[in-house]
Design a protein around this motif. Structure first.
Motif, mmCIF file in Angstrom:
data_model
loop_
_atom_site.group_PDB
_atom_site.id
_atom_site.type_symbol
_atom_site.label_atom_id
_atom_site.label_comp_id
_atom_site.label_asym_id
_atom_site.label_seq_id
_atom_site.Cartn_x
_atom_site.Cartn_y
_atom_site.Cartn_z
ATOM 1 N N THR A 111 0.834 -1.205 0.000
ATOM 2 C CA THR A 111 0.000 0.000 0.000
ATOM 3 C C THR A 111 0.867 1.252 0.000
ATOM 4 O OG1 THR A 111 -1.762 -1.152 1.192
ATOM 5 C CG2 THR A 111 -1.791 1.256 1.252
ATOM 6 N N ALA A 112 1.940 1.237 0.791
ATOM 7 C CA ALA A 112 2.842 2.388 0.841
ATOM 8 C C ALA A 112 3.461 2.651 -0.531
ATOM 9 C CB ALA A 112 3.931 2.155 1.887
ATOM 10 N N ARG A 113 3.836 1.591 -1.239
ATOM 11 C CA ARG A 113 4.438 1.777 -2.558
ATOM 12 C C ARG A 113 3.429 2.367 -3.540
ATOM 13 N NH1 ARG A 113 6.900 -3.198 -5.940
ATOM 14 N NH2 ARG A 113 4.700 -3.772 -5.841
ATOM 15 N N ARG A 114 2.183 1.896 -3.475
ATOM 16 C CA ARG A 114 1.157 2.444 -4.370
ATOM 17 C C ARG A 114 0.928 3.936 -4.077
ATOM 18 N NH1 ARG A 114 -1.309 -2.779 -3.729
ATOM 19 N NH2 ARG A 114 -2.534 -2.020 -1.954
ATOM 20 N N LEU A 115 0.919 4.293 -2.808
ATOM 21 C CA LEU A 115 0.727 5.693 -2.437
ATOM 22 C C LEU A 115 1.909 6.545 -2.889
ATOM 23 C CD1 LEU A 115 -0.796 5.234 1.120
ATOM 24 C CD2 LEU A 115 -1.923 6.339 -0.825
ATOM 25 N N ALA A 116 3.133 5.998 -2.789
ATOM 26 C CA ALA A 116 4.307 6.734 -3.246
ATOM 27 C C ALA A 116 4.230 6.990 -4.741
ATOM 28 C CB ALA A 116 5.578 5.961 -2.896
ATOM 29 N N ARG A 117 3.792 5.986 -5.493
ATOM 30 C CA ARG A 117 3.655 6.168 -6.946
ATOM 31 C C ARG A 117 2.548 7.177 -7.267
ATOM 32 N NH1 ARG A 117 4.420 -0.207 -8.804
ATOM 33 N NH2 ARG A 117 6.696 -0.230 -8.524
ATOM 34 N N LEU A 118 1.470 7.156 -6.488
ATOM 35 C CA LEU A 118 0.412 8.145 -6.679
ATOM 36 C C LEU A 118 0.935 9.549 -6.410
ATOM 37 C CD1 LEU A 118 -2.546 8.917 -7.167
ATOM 38 C CD2 LEU A 118 -2.977 8.452 -4.727
ATOM 39 N N ALA A 119 1.779 9.688 -5.371
ATOM 40 C CA ALA A 119 2.361 10.992 -5.051
ATOM 41 C C ALA A 119 3.197 11.518 -6.211
ATOM 42 C CB ALA A 119 3.208 10.899 -3.785
ATOM 43 N N LEU A 120 4.006 10.647 -6.813
ATOM 44 C CA LEU A 120 4.821 11.073 -7.953
ATOM 45 C C LEU A 120 3.949 11.416 -9.158
ATOM 46 C CD1 LEU A 120 7.904 8.664 -7.794
ATOM 47 C CD2 LEU A 120 7.606 10.936 -6.801
ATOM 48 N N ALA A 121 2.883 10.650 -9.368
ATOM 49 C CA ALA A 121 1.981 10.932 -10.489
ATOM 50 C C ALA A 121 1.315 12.296 -10.307
ATOM 51 C CB ALA A 121 0.930 9.837 -10.606
ATOM 52 N N CYS A 122 0.898 12.611 -9.071
ATOM 53 C CA CYS A 122 0.276 13.909 -8.815
ATOM 54 C C CYS A 122 1.285 15.040 -8.994
ATOM 55 C CB CYS A 122 -0.311 13.941 -7.405
ATOM 56 S SG CYS A 122 -1.774 12.907 -7.191
ATOM 57 N N THR A 123 2.532 14.784 -8.599
ATOM 58 C CA THR A 123 3.574 15.793 -8.794
ATOM 59 C C THR A 123 3.782 16.082 -10.271
ATOM 60 O OG1 THR A 123 4.698 15.072 -6.765
ATOM 61 C CG2 THR A 123 5.994 16.363 -8.330
ATOM 62 N N LEU A 124 3.847 15.038 -11.071
ATOM 63 C CA LEU A 124 3.979 15.222 -12.519
ATOM 64 C C LEU A 124 2.758 15.939 -13.080
ATOM 65 C CD1 LEU A 124 5.504 11.772 -13.549
ATOM 66 C CD2 LEU A 124 6.670 13.995 -13.452
ATOM 67 N N GLY A 125 1.578 15.636 -12.523
ATOM 68 C CA GLY A 125 0.372 16.311 -12.969
ATOM 69 C C GLY A 125 0.420 17.803 -12.677
ATOM 70 N N ALA A 126 0.973 18.164 -11.505
ATOM 71 C CA ALA A 126 1.099 19.579 -11.170
ATOM 72 C C ALA A 126 2.028 20.287 -12.142
ATOM 73 C CB ALA A 126 1.616 19.728 -9.738
ATOM 74 N N VAL A 127 3.146 19.617 -12.478
ATOM 75 C CA VAL A 127 4.078 20.190 -13.457
ATOM 76 C C VAL A 127 3.405 20.328 -14.825
ATOM 77 C CG1 VAL A 127 6.249 19.812 -14.687
ATOM 78 C CG2 VAL A 127 6.099 19.314 -12.236
ATOM 79 N N ALA A 128 2.650 19.309 -15.203
ATOM 80 C CA ALA A 128 1.957 19.355 -16.493
ATOM 81 C C ALA A 128 0.943 20.491 -16.539
ATOM 82 C CB ALA A 128 1.258 18.014 -16.747
ATOM 83 N N VAL A 187 -4.344 33.075 -15.157
ATOM 84 C CA VAL A 187 -3.738 31.745 -15.021
ATOM 85 C C VAL A 187 -4.371 30.979 -13.857
ATOM 86 C CG1 VAL A 187 -1.542 32.377 -16.081
ATOM 87 C CG2 VAL A 187 -1.870 32.707 -13.620
ATOM 88 N N TRP A 188 -5.579 31.429 -13.450
ATOM 89 C CA TRP A 188 -6.232 30.763 -12.332
ATOM 90 C C TRP A 188 -6.449 29.266 -12.549
ATOM 91 C CZ3 TRP A 188 -6.591 31.084 -7.508
ATOM 92 C CH2 TRP A 188 -6.607 32.306 -6.844
ATOM 93 N N PRO A 189 -6.929 28.852 -13.729
ATOM 94 C CA PRO A 189 -7.156 27.407 -13.903
ATOM 95 C C PRO A 189 -5.882 26.594 -13.702
ATOM 96 C CG PRO A 189 -8.277 28.639 -15.612
ATOM 97 C CD PRO A 189 -7.424 29.619 -14.904
ATOM 98 N N ALA A 190 -4.767 27.050 -14.306
ATOM 99 C CA ALA A 190 -3.505 26.317 -14.158
ATOM 100 C C ALA A 190 -3.015 26.366 -12.728
ATOM 101 C CB ALA A 190 -2.451 26.904 -15.104
ATOM 102 N N ALA A 191 -3.102 27.544 -12.081
ATOM 103 C CA ALA A 191 -2.635 27.685 -10.699
ATOM 104 C C ALA A 191 -3.445 26.799 -9.757
ATOM 105 C CB ALA A 191 -2.729 29.146 -10.264
ATOM 106 N N LEU A 192 -4.770 26.818 -9.923
ATOM 107 C CA LEU A 192 -5.628 26.014 -9.048
ATOM 108 C C LEU A 192 -5.373 24.527 -9.250
ATOM 109 C CD1 LEU A 192 -7.872 26.022 -6.969
ATOM 110 C CD2 LEU A 192 -9.539 26.050 -8.844
ATOM 111 N N ALA A 193 -5.246 24.113 -10.517
ATOM 112 C CA ALA A 193 -4.981 22.698 -10.792
ATOM 113 C C ALA A 193 -3.645 22.270 -10.204
ATOM 114 C CB ALA A 193 -4.992 22.449 -12.302
#
Length: 459
Positions: A23-40, A102-108
């Motif tokens: 479970t911890a590994r899945r959450l860590a991968r989710l954290a990285l995916a969300c980080t990449l999403g923020a950059v995107a 840039v509100w949509p990008a900032a909020l996302a």
């Protein structure tokens, strides 16, 4: 310098087969995916727009931290400018986002980054979840004595009817006379001489430390009633801070925890011994009646070196130099930092002191501390079995569990592992749930670790 995991280490293979690790590994991968999403989300804001969101947000954080530093370290016009900067900086960020559309990008980006942080913390918590303190069954006491301060916590002893409830459960109550100076330790020793087989306190952490020392000295169980103002010790024991009367259940249906006690210059403390800025402030006579005002008035001189003196300290294997403040805690806080004493200790039986040293000399260092937390150059966080605070002569102001003292220098702090038997109710809220400090390196390592390799897991 030493560290303590607080729990035994499992074998690597069994740890990686456990559901908690997966479970911890899945959450860590989710954290990285969300980080990449923020950059995107930032990149999607047409390139320069994404960079604008990042730069403006960072500038706002730095401005807020710098303004706060000026408020704390200066008076007059500079302090007024600091107030204005601390207020205007975050408002300016919102206005600039709105004007640049840039509100949509900032909020996302903000939402995705928040999800990344939450997922990362959840992963680390499952990976490093500390084991609880071990409780053992015990027989009810025959001659318990409880010492109660009627003024503590704004009169909680009377408001919750603690005297009558304790006496109905078979305890003898000693009500302190707050109109005069009272030797609480002498009262506790007299109770022991008269046959007490349990000592308890309904009062603040300072009073608890005095009676706990006597209980430990005689090997007697100690009962904490959460009738103080902040009740830090009671909170970390897992007691009910909202209803102090529930703590009295330990007299008839209790169990025992073995916890550590801290020492400072030969005195006992249950929470913290503070040196430097905070200790200097609590020495002031006006602090008791106007805590915020007297602290704000004293901070500029203390932080910029016009009053007080920087502290040097030597721990087990590390030297801390020219610290403005040192916080020594009975076991480490879960989220060490400038406000550690307002946090929580997941365990009180690790046998080590928590040490936090702070040295901030200007607005840039204050901003770094706000942005980098425990990785800031102005913050030293470690654990130790023993630490000595200089200079080699004179005296040092110390705040011991919030009480103002002056001790001969140098002052040595130590730990007495398992020195205190604490009687607690068998049914109680339990110790606080705390999250480990953020460690992105550990999150990345966990996310890319396969079941046949990688770091072990603490159970």
């Amino acid at each position: 310098m030493s560290s303590h995991s607080g729990a035994p280490t499992r074998s690597r293979s069994s740890a990686r087969r456990s559901p908690a690790w997966r479970t911890a590994r899945r959450l860590a991968r989710l954290a990285l995916a969300c980080t990449l999403g923020a950059v995107a989300a930032l990149v999607a804001a047409s390139g320069p727009g994404g960079l604008f969101v990042l730069v403006v947000g960072l500038a706002g954080a730095v401005g807020t931290a710098a303004g706060t530093w000026w408020v704390l370290s200066h008076r007059g016009l500079v302090r007024a400018a600091g107030v204005m900067l601390a207020v205007v900086a975050p408002v300016a960020v919102l206005v600039l986002y709105a004007r640049a559309d840039v509100w949509p990008a900032a909020l996302a980006a903000i939402l995705l980054w928040g999800a990344a942080v939450l997922s990362a913390r959840a992963a680390l918590y499952r990976l490093r979840r500390p084991g609880g303190m071990r409780a053992v069954a015990c027989a009810p006491p025959r001659q318990p004595v409880l010492i109660m301060n009627p003024k503590s916590g704004g009169g909680k002893v009377g408001r919750f009817g603690l005297v009558g409830k304790a006496e109905a459960l078979g305890a003898r109550v000693v009500l302190l006379d707050t109109s005069t100076s009272v030797d609480v330790a002498a009262i506790a020793r007299r109770a022991v001489a008269e046959g007490a087989d349990l000592l308890g306190v309904a009062g603040g952490d300072g009073t608890q430390a005095l009676v706990a020392e006597v209980a430990a000295e005689h090997g007697l169980p100690f009962l904490v009633v959460s009738a103080g103002t902040r009740n830090h010790f009671a909170m970390d024991l897992g007691l009910d801070r909202e209803d102090p009367a529930r703590c009295l259940d330990a007299l008839t249906d209790g169990e025992e925890l073995r916890v550590d006690l801290g020492t400072v210059g030969g005195l006992t403390f249950v929470n913290t011994a503070s040196f430097g800025v905070y200790a200097e402030i609590v020495q002031r006579p006006e602090y008791r009646d106007a805590k915020a005002g007297s602290a704000l008035d004293a901070l500029p001189d203390l932080l910029l070196g016009y009053a007080g003196r920087p502290l040097d300290a030597q721990s087990d294997g590390a030297r801390l130099e020219a610290q403005q403040a040192l916080l020594i805690s009975n076991n480490p806080y879960a989220a060490p930092g400038p406000m550690a004493a307002g946090g929580r200790r997941p365990r009180l039986d690790l046998g080590v002191l928590g040490v936090v040293g702070i040295r901030v000399g200007n607005a840039a260092q204050a901003a770094e501390l706000a942005l980098r937390g425990t990785r800031a150059t102005g913050l030293q966080v470690l654990t130790a079995h023993r630490i000595t605070i200089g200079p080699d002569s004179g005296s040092i102001p110390v705040a011991v569990d919030g009480e103002a003292l002056s001790l001969p220098a140098p002052v040595t702090c130590g730990i007495r592992p398992g020195a205190l038997r604490v009687r607690v109710p068998r049914h109680r809220p339990g110790p606080p749930v705390v999250r480990p400090p953020m460690d992105w390196h550990a999150v990345v390592t966990l996310a890319f670790t396969q079941s046949r390799s990688g770091p072990g897991t603490r159970g």
